[in-house]
Design a protein around this motif. Structure first.
Motif, PDB file in Angstrom:
ATOM      1  N   THR A  70       0.934  -1.177   0.051  1.00 32.26           N
ATOM      2  CA  THR A  70       0.156   0.115   0.111  1.00 32.26           C
ATOM      3  C   THR A  70       0.985   1.198  -0.093  1.00 32.26           C
ATOM      4  O   THR A  70       1.715   1.439   0.779  1.00 32.26           O
ATOM      5  N   ASN A  75      -1.467   5.677  -5.125  1.00 30.95           N
ATOM      6  CA  ASN A  75      -2.706   5.252  -5.268  1.00 30.95           C
ATOM      7  C   ASN A  75      -3.636   6.699  -5.523  1.00 30.95           C
ATOM      8  O   ASN A  75      -4.539   6.775  -6.277  1.00 30.95           O
ATOM      9  N   THR A 142      -3.405  -6.068   4.473  1.00 32.31           N
ATOM     10  CA  THR A 142      -4.763  -6.143   4.380  1.00 32.31           C
ATOM     11  C   THR A 142      -5.596  -5.944   5.449  1.00 32.31           C
ATOM     12  O   THR A 142      -5.266  -5.667   6.609  1.00 32.31           O
TER      13      THR A 142
END
Length: 174
Positions: A70, A75, A142
Protein backbone atom coordinates in the motif's frame (compact mmCIF):
# COMPACT_ATOMS: atom_id res chain seq x y z
CA UNK A 1 -2.52 -22.73 -20.00
CA UNK A 2 -2.47 -19.38 -18.18
CA UNK A 3 -2.92 -17.33 -21.39
CA UNK A 4 -5.90 -19.49 -22.32
CA UNK A 5 -7.47 -18.99 -18.88
CA UNK A 6 -6.85 -15.24 -19.22
CA UNK A 7 -8.46 -15.19 -22.66
CA UNK A 8 -11.52 -17.13 -21.51
CA UNK A 9 -12.03 -15.01 -18.38
CA UNK A 10 -11.56 -11.85 -20.47
CA UNK A 11 -14.21 -12.99 -22.94
CA UNK A 12 -16.61 -13.87 -20.11
CA UNK A 13 -16.00 -10.52 -18.41
CA UNK A 14 -16.53 -8.66 -21.70
CA UNK A 15 -19.75 -10.59 -22.26
CA UNK A 16 -20.96 -9.64 -18.76
CA UNK A 17 -19.99 -5.98 -19.34
CA UNK A 18 -22.00 -5.97 -22.55
CA UNK A 19 -25.02 -7.75 -21.03
CA UNK A 20 -25.05 -5.36 -18.06
CA UNK A 21 -25.04 -2.46 -20.56
CA UNK A 22 -22.16 -0.77 -18.75
CA UNK A 23 -20.31 -0.29 -22.05
CA UNK A 24 -22.83 2.35 -23.07
CA UNK A 25 -21.63 5.94 -23.00
CA UNK A 26 -24.82 7.13 -21.30
CA UNK A 27 -24.20 4.69 -18.43
CA UNK A 28 -20.62 5.94 -18.06
CA UNK A 29 -21.70 9.59 -17.98
CA UNK A 30 -24.60 8.73 -15.66
CA UNK A 31 -22.14 7.16 -13.22
CA UNK A 32 -19.82 10.16 -13.38
CA UNK A 33 -22.78 12.47 -12.70
CA UNK A 34 -24.05 10.18 -9.89
CA UNK A 35 -27.36 9.85 -11.74
CA UNK A 36 -27.14 6.21 -12.87
CA UNK A 37 -25.48 3.69 -10.57
CA UNK A 38 -25.63 0.74 -12.99
CA UNK A 39 -21.83 0.61 -13.18
CA UNK A 40 -21.42 0.92 -9.41
CA UNK A 41 -23.93 -1.91 -8.84
CA UNK A 42 -22.16 -4.06 -11.46
CA UNK A 43 -18.78 -3.46 -9.82
CA UNK A 44 -20.08 -4.13 -6.30
CA UNK A 45 -21.65 -7.41 -7.38
CA UNK A 46 -18.40 -8.50 -9.00
CA UNK A 47 -16.33 -7.44 -6.01
CA UNK A 48 -18.54 -9.53 -3.71
CA UNK A 49 -18.25 -12.63 -5.90
CA UNK A 50 -14.50 -12.19 -6.44
CA UNK A 51 -13.81 -11.55 -2.77
CA UNK A 52 -15.52 -14.76 -1.70
CA UNK A 53 -14.03 -16.74 -4.59
CA UNK A 54 -10.44 -15.64 -4.10
CA UNK A 55 -10.41 -16.28 -0.36
CA UNK A 56 -12.17 -19.60 -0.83
CA UNK A 57 -9.51 -20.64 -3.35
CA UNK A 58 -6.81 -19.49 -0.92
CA UNK A 59 -8.32 -21.49 1.95
CA UNK A 60 -8.46 -24.55 -0.32
CA UNK A 61 -4.76 -24.10 -1.09
CA UNK A 62 -5.37 -23.56 -4.80
CA UNK A 63 -3.98 -20.00 -4.93
CA UNK A 64 -1.54 -17.95 -2.90
CA UNK A 65 -2.40 -14.31 -2.38
CA UNK A 66 0.40 -11.81 -2.72
CA UNK A 67 -0.97 -8.31 -2.15
CA UNK A 68 0.98 -5.34 -3.43
CA UNK A 69 2.34 -2.83 -0.95
CA UNK A 70 0.00 0.00 0.00
CA UNK A 71 1.50 3.29 -1.17
CA UNK A 72 -0.87 6.21 -0.65
CA UNK A 73 1.02 8.59 -2.97
CA UNK A 74 0.84 6.16 -5.88
CA UNK A 75 -2.81 5.30 -5.18
CA UNK A 76 -3.92 8.92 -4.97
CA UNK A 77 -1.85 10.03 -7.99
CA UNK A 78 -2.98 7.04 -10.06
CA UNK A 79 -6.61 7.46 -9.01
CA UNK A 80 -6.60 11.11 -10.05
CA UNK A 81 -5.16 10.28 -13.46
CA UNK A 82 -7.58 7.37 -13.91
CA UNK A 83 -10.53 9.60 -12.96
CA UNK A 84 -9.39 12.37 -15.27
CA UNK A 85 -9.09 9.94 -18.18
CA UNK A 86 -12.47 8.39 -17.45
CA UNK A 87 -14.06 11.84 -17.25
CA UNK A 88 -12.49 12.99 -20.50
CA UNK A 89 -13.32 10.00 -22.70
CA UNK A 90 -16.22 8.41 -20.82
CA UNK A 91 -14.63 4.97 -20.60
CA UNK A 92 -12.47 3.06 -18.15
CA UNK A 93 -10.00 0.51 -19.59
CA UNK A 94 -12.35 -2.47 -19.44
CA UNK A 95 -15.34 -0.66 -20.90
CA UNK A 96 -13.18 0.97 -23.60
CA UNK A 97 -12.01 -2.45 -24.79
CA UNK A 98 -15.58 -3.75 -24.68
CA UNK A 99 -16.93 -0.73 -26.55
CA UNK A 100 -14.21 -1.14 -29.17
CA UNK A 101 -15.28 -4.78 -29.49
CA UNK A 102 -18.83 -3.56 -30.12
CA UNK A 103 -17.48 -1.37 -32.91
CA UNK A 104 -17.77 2.02 -31.25
CA UNK A 105 -15.35 4.42 -32.92
CA UNK A 106 -15.13 6.77 -29.93
CA UNK A 107 -13.51 3.99 -27.92
CA UNK A 108 -10.47 4.26 -30.21
CA UNK A 109 -9.70 7.61 -28.57
CA UNK A 110 -9.86 6.03 -25.13
CA UNK A 111 -7.50 3.25 -26.23
CA UNK A 112 -5.10 5.78 -27.75
CA UNK A 113 -5.24 7.79 -24.53
CA UNK A 114 -4.37 4.67 -22.53
CA UNK A 115 -1.38 3.99 -24.79
CA UNK A 116 -0.17 7.58 -24.40
CA UNK A 117 -0.69 7.34 -20.64
CA UNK A 118 1.22 4.05 -20.44
CA UNK A 119 4.08 5.60 -22.40
CA UNK A 120 4.16 8.66 -20.13
CA UNK A 121 4.14 6.39 -17.09
CA UNK A 122 7.04 4.34 -18.45
CA UNK A 123 9.06 7.47 -19.20
CA UNK A 124 8.40 9.09 -15.81
CA UNK A 125 8.65 5.91 -13.72
CA UNK A 126 12.18 6.65 -12.37
CA UNK A 127 10.99 10.03 -11.12
CA UNK A 128 7.74 8.57 -9.73
CA UNK A 129 9.65 5.80 -7.95
CA UNK A 130 11.92 8.34 -6.25
CA UNK A 131 9.09 10.68 -5.24
CA UNK A 132 5.40 9.67 -5.39
CA UNK A 133 6.11 6.01 -4.60
CA UNK A 134 7.74 7.03 -1.32
CA UNK A 135 4.71 8.88 0.07
CA UNK A 136 2.66 6.92 2.62
CA UNK A 137 4.22 3.48 2.28
CA UNK A 138 2.43 0.98 4.55
CA UNK A 139 3.75 -2.26 3.10
CA UNK A 140 1.72 -5.35 2.24
CA UNK A 141 -1.30 -4.96 4.49
CA UNK A 142 -4.86 -6.20 4.25
CA UNK A 143 -7.92 -5.21 6.24
CA UNK A 144 -8.08 -8.53 8.14
CA UNK A 145 -4.38 -8.19 9.09
CA UNK A 146 -4.81 -4.58 10.24
CA UNK A 147 -7.88 -5.50 12.30
CA UNK A 148 -6.31 -8.73 13.56
CA UNK A 149 -9.33 -10.85 12.66
CA UNK A 150 -10.11 -13.79 10.40
CA UNK A 151 -10.65 -12.77 6.79
CA UNK A 152 -14.12 -14.39 6.72
CA UNK A 153 -15.32 -11.97 9.41
CA UNK A 154 -14.24 -8.99 7.29
CA UNK A 155 -15.79 -10.59 4.20
CA UNK A 156 -19.11 -11.18 6.02
CA UNK A 157 -19.26 -7.56 7.17
CA UNK A 158 -18.38 -6.26 3.71
CA UNK A 159 -20.97 -8.51 2.07
CA UNK A 160 -23.66 -7.13 4.36
CA UNK A 161 -22.54 -3.54 3.69
CA UNK A 162 -22.33 -4.09 -0.09
CA UNK A 163 -25.71 -5.82 -0.17
CA UNK A 164 -27.22 -2.95 1.84
CA UNK A 165 -25.74 -0.41 -0.55
CA UNK A 166 -27.05 -2.34 -3.56
CA UNK A 167 -30.52 -2.46 -1.98
CA UNK A 168 -30.39 1.27 -1.22
CA UNK A 169 -29.41 2.10 -4.80
CA UNK A 170 -32.15 -0.15 -6.18
CA UNK A 171 -34.79 1.45 -3.94
CA UNK A 172 -33.71 4.91 -5.12
CA UNK A 173 -33.89 3.72 -8.77
CA UNK A 174 -30.28 4.72 -9.30
Amino acid sequence: MKPLIGLVTGIVFGFLLQKARVLRYDKQVGALRLKDMTIVKFMLAHIMVAMVGIYLLQDMGLVKLSPKATVLGANIFGGLIFGLGWGLVGYCPGTAAGALGEGRVDAVFAMLGMLVGASLFAHTYPWLKATVYTWGVFGKVTLPVVLGVNHWLVIAVLLVLYAGLLRFLERRNL
